[in-house]
Enzyme design. Sequence first.
Site, PDB file in Angstrom:
ATOM      1  N   HIS A 209       4.899   1.171 -16.798  1.00 20.35           N
ATOM      2  CA  HIS A 209       6.215   0.769 -17.253  1.00 20.35           C
ATOM      3  C   HIS A 209       5.933  -0.719 -17.506  1.00 20.35           C
ATOM      4  O   HIS A 209       4.339  -0.504 -17.775  1.00 20.35           O
ATOM      5  CB  HIS A 209       7.106   0.320 -15.893  1.00 20.35           C
ATOM      6  CG  HIS A 209       5.894  -0.696 -15.009  1.00 20.35           C
ATOM      7  ND1 HIS A 209       4.885  -0.189 -13.775  1.00 20.35           N
ATOM      8  CD2 HIS A 209       6.332  -1.571 -15.000  1.00 20.35           C
ATOM      9  CE1 HIS A 209       4.446  -0.928 -13.196  1.00 20.35           C
ATOM     10  NE2 HIS A 209       5.124  -2.516 -13.548  1.00 20.35           N
ATOM     11  N   ARG A 276      -4.325  -1.673  -1.094  1.00 17.66           N
ATOM     12  CA  ARG A 276      -4.178  -2.442  -1.465  1.00 17.66           C
ATOM     13  C   ARG A 276      -2.668  -4.215  -1.560  1.00 17.66           C
ATOM     14  O   ARG A 276      -2.011  -3.045  -0.801  1.00 17.66           O
ATOM     15  CB  ARG A 276      -4.114  -2.087  -3.174  1.00 17.66           C
ATOM     16  CG  ARG A 276      -3.823  -3.032  -4.511  1.00 17.66           C
ATOM     17  CD  ARG A 276      -3.788  -1.894  -5.668  1.00 17.66           C
ATOM     18  NE  ARG A 276      -2.978  -3.325  -6.712  1.00 17.66           N
ATOM     19  CZ  ARG A 276      -4.182  -4.378  -7.356  1.00 17.66           C
ATOM     20  NH1 ARG A 276      -5.083  -4.322  -7.095  1.00 17.66           N
ATOM     21  NH2 ARG A 276      -3.183  -4.918  -8.453  1.00 17.66           N
TER      22      ARG A 276
END
Length: 342
Positions: A209, A276
Amino acid sequence: MVVLSNQSALNELFLAKTCNPPTMFTEVPVVDLSRPDAKTIMVKACQEIGLFKVVNHGIPLEVITRLENEALKFFMQSQSHKDKAGPPDPFGYGSKRIGTNGDLGWVEYLLLSTNPDIVSPKTLQLFHQNPQVFRLCVEEYIGAVKKMCCEVLEEMGEGLGMGERNVFSRMIREERSDSCLRVNRYPACPELKEEGALSGRNLIGFGEHTDPQILSVLRSNNTSGLQICLPDGTWVSIPPDPSSFFVNVGDLLQVMTNGRFRSVKHRVLADSSLSRLSMIYFGGPCLDEKIGPLPSLVSREEENLYRELTWREYKNAAYKTRLSDDRITLFQKSADHTHKQT
């Protein structure tokens, strides 16, 4: 966070084959905010790839670490406790579902608005059910990153030779600027690795995106995962650096520079072995701010590539699309769009 009861369904939803294993991109432009050449480097980076790394940014490590620790405390709580702050409205806590248009990712997240005019019941619930220190750390971090974001935008203004260096930054400094903070956690998933479910595919954390706002400021832990698409269409991995910030151009900045700056397409691949955590500040203008190519950045020989829209109009239209849609075409003059937002 994610139940692995139906492995085949899980594979279908979160695993995707990439063309080639992306290489580690070692040529990320580095901007040292303490140096006089900072503006030159960042302008060149915004024109060529749409992303750069900021060092000597002036944000104390303790400010970053405090929010990271509080966010991890939240994410480590029971699923039932976290779900009290969700599903997002669009702010609050979310898990796996990104937006309302069918996008999915191996991620859980917190999305918080800085706009005082936006009252989010889910955010209020989030702050209510967690210690006050959590909210204080969020506000401290947002204040520090917003200041740095404005400094970066002012350097850009100078680098572009604009008469007023605050043309971009004033939009972020406004009390009612529609900015937000997103904290993403991409959990490790060793089960997939052990069962051989990856089979050369990748675990999609956040699909490809562009960011719709003006500028995005990202900080992550030491786990890799961020990838960007270069102008030639090649996907490359960005080496993590927990002591620095990565800044990328958003759609609005591409429009205001009439395409001179590039809103970079990016994605995150989750790791089957390592978790993460990333924190992203999205700098946006007031909802009623009119956005279009700035006259000082369009020469007499050039045409305006984009029509003028308010941030509210673009935001409302953009958030009805899928992540991977080329949303900036909503601004293009040639596009026959009849969106009418309220």
